[in-house]
Scaffold this active site. Structure first.
Site, PDB file in Angstrom:
ATOM      1  N   ASP A  66      46.065  28.492  32.280  1.00 48.96           N
ATOM      2  CA  ASP A  66      47.128  29.220  31.937  1.00 48.96           C
ATOM      3  C   ASP A  66      48.560  29.098  32.106  1.00 48.96           C
ATOM      4  O   ASP A  66      49.759  28.978  30.527  1.00 48.96           O
ATOM      5  CB  ASP A  66      46.749  31.373  32.001  1.00 48.96           C
ATOM      6  CG  ASP A  66      45.751  31.023  31.040  1.00 48.96           C
ATOM      7  OD1 ASP A  66      45.685  30.817  30.456  1.00 48.96           O
ATOM      8  OD2 ASP A  66      45.283  32.258  31.393  1.00 48.96           O
ATOM      9  N   GLY A  67      49.033  28.911  33.298  1.00 46.57           N
ATOM     10  CA  GLY A  67      50.265  28.045  33.797  1.00 46.57           C
ATOM     11  C   GLY A  67      50.590  26.624  33.518  1.00 46.57           C
ATOM     12  O   GLY A  67      51.729  26.446  32.999  1.00 46.57           O
TER      13      GLY A  67
ATOM     14  N   GLU B  84      56.575  36.745  29.663  1.00 43.90           N
ATOM     15  CA  GLU B  84      57.156  38.584  30.184  1.00 43.90           C
ATOM     16  C   GLU B  84      58.186  37.201  30.620  1.00 43.90           C
ATOM     17  O   GLU B  84      58.607  36.159  31.443  1.00 43.90           O
ATOM     18  CB  GLU B  84      56.775  39.135  31.094  1.00 43.90           C
ATOM     19  CG  GLU B  84      56.882  38.473  32.541  1.00 43.90           C
ATOM     20  CD  GLU B  84      55.289  37.389  32.935  1.00 43.90           C
ATOM     21  OE1 GLU B  84      55.614  36.360  33.431  1.00 43.90           O
ATOM     22  OE2 GLU B  84      53.777  37.799  33.191  1.00 43.90           O
TER      23      GLU B  84
ATOM     24  N   ASP C 112      62.266  48.484  42.318  1.00 44.17           N
ATOM     25  CA  ASP C 112      62.017  46.954  42.382  1.00 44.17           C
ATOM     26  C   ASP C 112      62.659  46.085  41.061  1.00 44.17           C
ATOM     27  O   ASP C 112      63.092  44.900  41.685  1.00 44.17           O
ATOM     28  CB  ASP C 112      60.263  46.194  43.327  1.00 44.17           C
ATOM     29  CG  ASP C 112      60.565  46.773  44.360  1.00 44.17           C
ATOM     30  OD1 ASP C 112      61.432  46.811  45.653  1.00 44.17           O
ATOM     31  OD2 ASP C 112      59.312  46.686  45.424  1.00 44.17           O
TER      32      ASP C 112
ATOM     33  N   THR D 275      47.879  40.320  29.832  1.00 46.13           N
ATOM     34  CA  THR D 275      46.998  40.037  30.446  1.00 46.13           C
ATOM     35  C   THR D 275      47.314  39.436  31.864  1.00 46.13           C
ATOM     36  O   THR D 275      45.999  39.422  32.955  1.00 46.13           O
ATOM     37  CB  THR D 275      45.636  39.256  29.891  1.00 46.13           C
ATOM     38  OG1 THR D 275      46.359  38.331  29.232  1.00 46.13           O
ATOM     39  CG2 THR D 275      45.012  39.756  28.970  1.00 46.13           C
ATOM     40  N   ALA D 276      48.691  39.295  31.738  1.00 46.40           N
ATOM     41  CA  ALA D 276      49.112  38.326  32.957  1.00 46.40           C
ATOM     42  C   ALA D 276      49.717  39.878  34.474  1.00 46.40           C
ATOM     43  O   ALA D 276      49.518  40.506  34.896  1.00 46.40           O
ATOM     44  CB  ALA D 276      49.876  37.519  32.613  1.00 46.40           C
TER      45      ALA D 276
ATOM     46  N   LYS E 270      49.350  43.428  33.595  1.00 43.94           N
ATOM     47  CA  LYS E 270      48.290  43.921  33.814  1.00 43.94           C
ATOM     48  C   LYS E 270      47.935  43.958  35.283  1.00 43.94           C
ATOM     49  O   LYS E 270      46.921  45.278  35.775  1.00 43.94           O
ATOM     50  CB  LYS E 270      46.934  43.155  32.928  1.00 43.94           C
ATOM     51  CG  LYS E 270      45.897  44.140  33.473  1.00 43.94           C
ATOM     52  CD  LYS E 270      44.076  42.363  33.037  1.00 43.94           C
ATOM     53  CE  LYS E 270      42.870  43.789  32.662  1.00 43.94           C
ATOM     54  NZ  LYS E 270      42.949  43.654  34.427  1.00 43.94           N
TER      55      LYS E 270
ATOM     56  N   ALA F 177      57.808  49.656  41.429  1.00 41.92           N
ATOM     57  CA  ALA F 177      58.028  50.551  42.606  1.00 41.92           C
ATOM     58  C   ALA F 177      59.232  51.224  41.918  1.00 41.92           C
ATOM     59  O   ALA F 177      59.682  51.276  43.168  1.00 41.92           O
ATOM     60  CB  ALA F 177      58.136  49.660  43.639  1.00 41.92           C
TER      61      ALA F 177
HETATM   62  P1  NAP Z   1      50.313  31.819  38.872  1.00 39.22           P
HETATM   63  O1  NAP Z   1      51.191  32.504  40.282  1.00 39.22           O
HETATM   64  O2  NAP Z   1      49.567  29.828  39.704  1.00 39.22           O
HETATM   65  O3  NAP Z   1      48.956  32.301  38.416  1.00 39.22           O
HETATM   66  C1  NAP Z   1      49.016  33.530  38.300  1.00 39.22           C
HETATM   67  C2  NAP Z   1      47.483  33.841  37.657  1.00 39.22           C
HETATM   68  O4  NAP Z   1      47.997  34.254  36.542  1.00 39.22           O
HETATM   69  C3  NAP Z   1      46.676  32.686  37.092  1.00 39.22           C
HETATM   70  O5  NAP Z   1      45.666  33.154  37.311  1.00 39.22           O
HETATM   71  C4  NAP Z   1      46.727  32.240  35.979  1.00 39.22           C
HETATM   72  O6  NAP Z   1      46.224  31.855  35.650  1.00 39.22           O
HETATM   73  C5  NAP Z   1      47.268  33.030  35.492  1.00 39.22           C
HETATM   74  N1  NAP Z   1      48.004  33.287  33.899  1.00 39.22           N
HETATM   75  C6  NAP Z   1      48.608  33.516  33.878  1.00 39.22           C
HETATM   76  N2  NAP Z   1      49.310  34.398  31.943  1.00 39.22           N
HETATM   77  C7  NAP Z   1      47.830  34.557  32.160  1.00 39.22           C
HETATM   78  C8  NAP Z   1      48.163  35.253  30.833  1.00 39.22           C
HETATM   79  N3  NAP Z   1      48.567  35.358  30.002  1.00 39.22           N
HETATM   80  N4  NAP Z   1      46.764  36.211  30.804  1.00 39.22           N
HETATM   81  C9  NAP Z   1      46.167  35.910  31.744  1.00 39.22           C
HETATM   82  N5  NAP Z   1      46.198  35.293  32.681  1.00 39.22           N
HETATM   83  C10 NAP Z   1      47.177  34.538  32.684  1.00 39.22           C
HETATM   84  O7  NAP Z   1      51.294  30.782  38.006  1.00 39.22           O
HETATM   85  P2  NAP Z   1      51.407  30.790  36.481  1.00 39.22           P
HETATM   86  O8  NAP Z   1      50.052  29.585  36.650  1.00 39.22           O
HETATM   87  O9  NAP Z   1      52.427  29.766  36.340  1.00 39.22           O
HETATM   88  O10 NAP Z   1      51.434  32.196  35.837  1.00 39.22           O
HETATM   89  C11 NAP Z   1      52.266  32.817  36.112  1.00 39.22           C
HETATM   90  C12 NAP Z   1      52.673  34.432  35.808  1.00 39.22           C
HETATM   91  O11 NAP Z   1      51.265  34.529  36.619  1.00 39.22           O
HETATM   92  C13 NAP Z   1      53.651  34.589  34.935  1.00 39.22           C
HETATM   93  O12 NAP Z   1      54.002  34.864  33.829  1.00 39.22           O
HETATM   94  C14 NAP Z   1      53.379  36.039  35.378  1.00 39.22           C
HETATM   95  O13 NAP Z   1      52.433  36.739  34.342  1.00 39.22           O
HETATM   96  C15 NAP Z   1      51.435  36.121  36.579  1.00 39.22           C
HETATM   97  N6  NAP Z   1      52.075  36.331  37.710  1.00 39.22           N
HETATM   98  C16 NAP Z   1      51.313  37.452  38.201  1.00 39.22           C
HETATM   99  C17 NAP Z   1      51.809  38.137  39.304  1.00 39.22           C
HETATM  100  C18 NAP Z   1      50.936  39.304  39.814  1.00 39.22           C
HETATM  101  O14 NAP Z   1      50.037  40.056  39.025  1.00 39.22           O
HETATM  102  N7  NAP Z   1      51.260  39.887  40.821  1.00 39.22           N
HETATM  103  C19 NAP Z   1      53.434  38.254  40.144  1.00 39.22           C
HETATM  104  C20 NAP Z   1      53.621  37.094  39.883  1.00 39.22           C
HETATM  105  C21 NAP Z   1      53.411  36.288  38.046  1.00 39.22           C
HETATM  106  P3  NAP Z   1      45.812  30.220  35.436  1.00 39.22           P
HETATM  107  O15 NAP Z   1      44.572  29.986  36.927  1.00 39.22           O
HETATM  108  O16 NAP Z   1      45.131  29.750  34.461  1.00 39.22           O
HETATM  109  O17 NAP Z   1      47.110  29.103  35.645  1.00 39.22           O
HETATM  110 MN    MN Z   2      48.550  28.849  37.252  1.00 37.13          MN
END
Ligand code: NAP
Ligand code: MN
Length: 265
Positions: A51-52, A123, A151, A162-163, A166, A186
């Protein structure tokens, strides 16, 4: 129409990925598609990875509205990847037999200080970059809704629900509902600061405005999907649903809720 068959492949150029994607070049050629090196000449943009990687492919190619994006997973199936790399044959068959449809993902437009605008597919996030909390006034259209101290906040699209959203107890939103979801990170709640405390969903026509209190603590970290925004100082942020959507190829029997099920249940 040969110009409808130009494909741009987006993937991390490391040895592992180069090996994985290599057979695909021949395959595509065999079916009469052209691989282009310049994404501006493409009609189809394919990302290989997770997804990333899909988020990066969309961002680096400028959120093209006149292109079909396709996510090909090199690991498990996930939210933006409708196809798996070892099922390319069935994918091409599906395209040929018209078993595919176009899926549309809403995006959001973010404008900083009436000057810089950008789009997000997952987002927009804003977080205090230092140990202290920061304060923002939150407006829904012209209504002063709340004063937030904490925060930060995450404003997500339906497919971004879903990212990050969620993880902070946001609801999963069907991408067929054009909306943005606002969730707190927070928040401080006491006699001086009071926030809603639960995520809320705004309809597509509304605008969310965040005004950062200028108290010397006004240097938050802002993120658009998986990229940090390199703006040091910010006073006002406007966020609304964009009138632009991202189009992807989907198999007919692969709904958003099937993806949610296979990813989380
Ligand atoms: P990452 O830190 O490597 O991955 C975060 C996880 O989120 C990975 O498992 C990624 O899947 C998954 N993901 C990304 N978009 C998604 C979606 N729309 N629905 C479900 N899962 C999703 O960073 P990244 O892969 O570049 O993804 C960036 C995203 O990470 C940001 O847009 C943000 O949504 C999310 N994020 C989450 C948190 C948290 O949950 N606390 C904190 C910071 C960012 P893949 O392994 O397939 O790439
Ligand atoms: Mn990723």
């Amino acid at each position: 129409m040969p110009d409808r068959r130009n494909i741009f492949l987006y993937y991390k150029k490391n040895q592992e990925m180069i090996e994985k994607v290599k057979p695909f070049y021949e395959y595509i050629d065999h079916y009469g598609f052209n691989i282009v090196q310049d994404h501006r000449k493409a009609n189809i943009i394919m990302s290989f990875g997770g997804d990333g990687t899909f988020l990066q492919a969309v961002r680096k190619t400028g959120f093209r509205e006149d292109c079909l994006y396709t996510g090909v997973s090199t690991g498990k199936l996930n939210v933006y990847c409708d196809f798996q790399i070892d099922e390319i044959a069935s994918m091409v068959e599906a395209v040929k037999n018209e078993e595919t449809e176009v899926r549309r993902y809403p995006t959001i437009d973010v404008t900083v200080d009436d000057q810089m605008s950008f789009q997000c597919l997952n987002e927009f996030s804003i977080r205090s970059s230092i140990i202290k909390t920061f304060v923002m006034d939150v407006f829904i259209d012209d209504l002063h809704f709340e004063t937030f101290r904490g925060d930060g906040m995450v404003v997500s699209t339906p497919s971004g629900s879903t990212a990050y959203s969620k993880s902070i107890n946001g609801a999963i939103v069907d991408p067929l509902v054009p909306s943005i979801q606002v969730s707190e990170l927070a928040s401080l709640n006491n006699n001086q600061y009071r926030t809603l405390g639960s995520p809320f969903i705004l309809s597509g026509g509304r605008q969310l405005t965040l005004r950062i209190l200028q108290d010397g603590n006004d240097h938050p970290t802002m993120g658009m999907d998986n990229e940090a925004l390199s703006i040091q100082h910010v006073e006002k942020i406007n966020i609304k649903l964009s009138d632009k959507q991202i189009k992807t190829v989907k198999l007919k029997n692969n709904s958003f809720w099937e993806k949610v099920k296979r990813t989380f249940l």
